[in-house]
Design an enzyme around this catalytic site. Structure first.
Site, PDB file in Angstrom:
ATOM      1  CG  HIS A 277       6.040   1.045  -0.020  1.00  0.00           C
ATOM      2  ND1 HIS A 277       5.430   1.748  -1.028  1.00  0.00           N
ATOM      3  CD2 HIS A 277       6.175   1.908   1.019  1.00  0.00           C
ATOM      4  CE1 HIS A 277       5.214   3.000  -0.626  1.00  0.00           C
ATOM      5  NE2 HIS A 277       5.656   3.115   0.611  1.00  0.00           N
TER       6      HIS A 277
ATOM      7  CG  HIS B  36       1.395   0.385  -2.329  1.00  0.00           C
ATOM      8  ND1 HIS B  36       1.153   0.163  -3.673  1.00  0.00           N
ATOM      9  CD2 HIS B  36       2.724   0.204  -2.159  1.00  0.00           C
ATOM     10  CE1 HIS B  36       2.278  -0.124  -4.285  1.00  0.00           C
ATOM     11  NE2 HIS B  36       3.261  -0.106  -3.395  1.00  0.00           N
TER      12      HIS B  36
END
Length: 211
Positions: free
Chosen positions: A151, A9
């Site tokens: 992530h 992200h």
């Protein structure tokens, strides 16, 4: 042959402030993060992908939405959510490292023993298992190109599971909006690239990983 594009992200304020950014720090992207992801989106063709998966956390979902640009259904998968650092989530990384230096490696990443100190922290082994379960499912998809938004620790877990590297400390964390590309061909995983920050269509051949 399945092609997996694993994207970390974009930046959040906890990233910018140097705080531990785990499962419980469920923040949206900051302005810098939106710019990073928009830059990435402008250097890819979402229409070339067959499926899009994302972690359910806000920062990943927002990243996936920017990259997807309304083209595909975005599928949320809990196996992609960031490691849960328990009571360490959201705390200043430097302060935690000063207090528990034996829980960090030389690159300032947490070690598996961090759960001795972080109440309700998730074990590395549990993360590896859920990521591996996801990879095994993706490997059954056939000839598909799949975009996966997750992530930092999860990106490292993907690489560890694909390469069977014994120590995750040898794997750097990708930059915000960094991309890894993998191929799975007849059950054999290939790493094409890791932590690229611009062009998802880079086509250099990867080396097969055995073991």
């Amino acid at each position: 042959m399945v092609q997996l594009y694993v994207v970390r992200h974009g930046e959040t304020e906890t990233n910018h402030q140097g705080r531990i950014n785990g499962f419980s720090t469920d923040l949206s992207l900051n302005d810098a993060g939106k710019k990073e992801v928009t830059f990435l989106a402008n250097n890819m063709d979402i229409n070339e992908f067959d499926e899009v998966y994302t972690s359910p956390l806000k920062r990943a979902k927002e990243t996936a939405e920017i990259l997807n640009n309304g083209v595909h259904e975005i599928k949320e998968d809990n196996r992609l959510q960031e490691i849960n650092y328990g009571i360490w989530d959201g705390q200043p990384s430097a302060e935690i490292r000063d207090k528990y230096p034996d829980a960090f490696d030389e690159n300032l990443f947490t070690l598996p023993n961090y759960i001795k100190y972080a109440k309700d922290g998730e074990s590395f082994a549990h993360v590896y298992k859920r990521v591996n379960d996801f990879i095994k499912e993706m490997a059954t998809k056939g000839d598909k190109k799949i975009l996966i938004v997750c992530h930092g620790f999860i990106s490292r877990a993907f690489y560890k599971n694909m390469t069977h590297v014994p120590d995750i400390s040898s794997i750097i964390q990708p930059d915000n909006a960094g991309v890894a590309k993998y191929r799975i061909n007849n059950g054999i995983p290939y790493v094409v690239y890791y932590n690229r920050v611009r062009d998802l269509d880079y086509t250099a051949m990867g080396a097969p990983i055995h073991g």
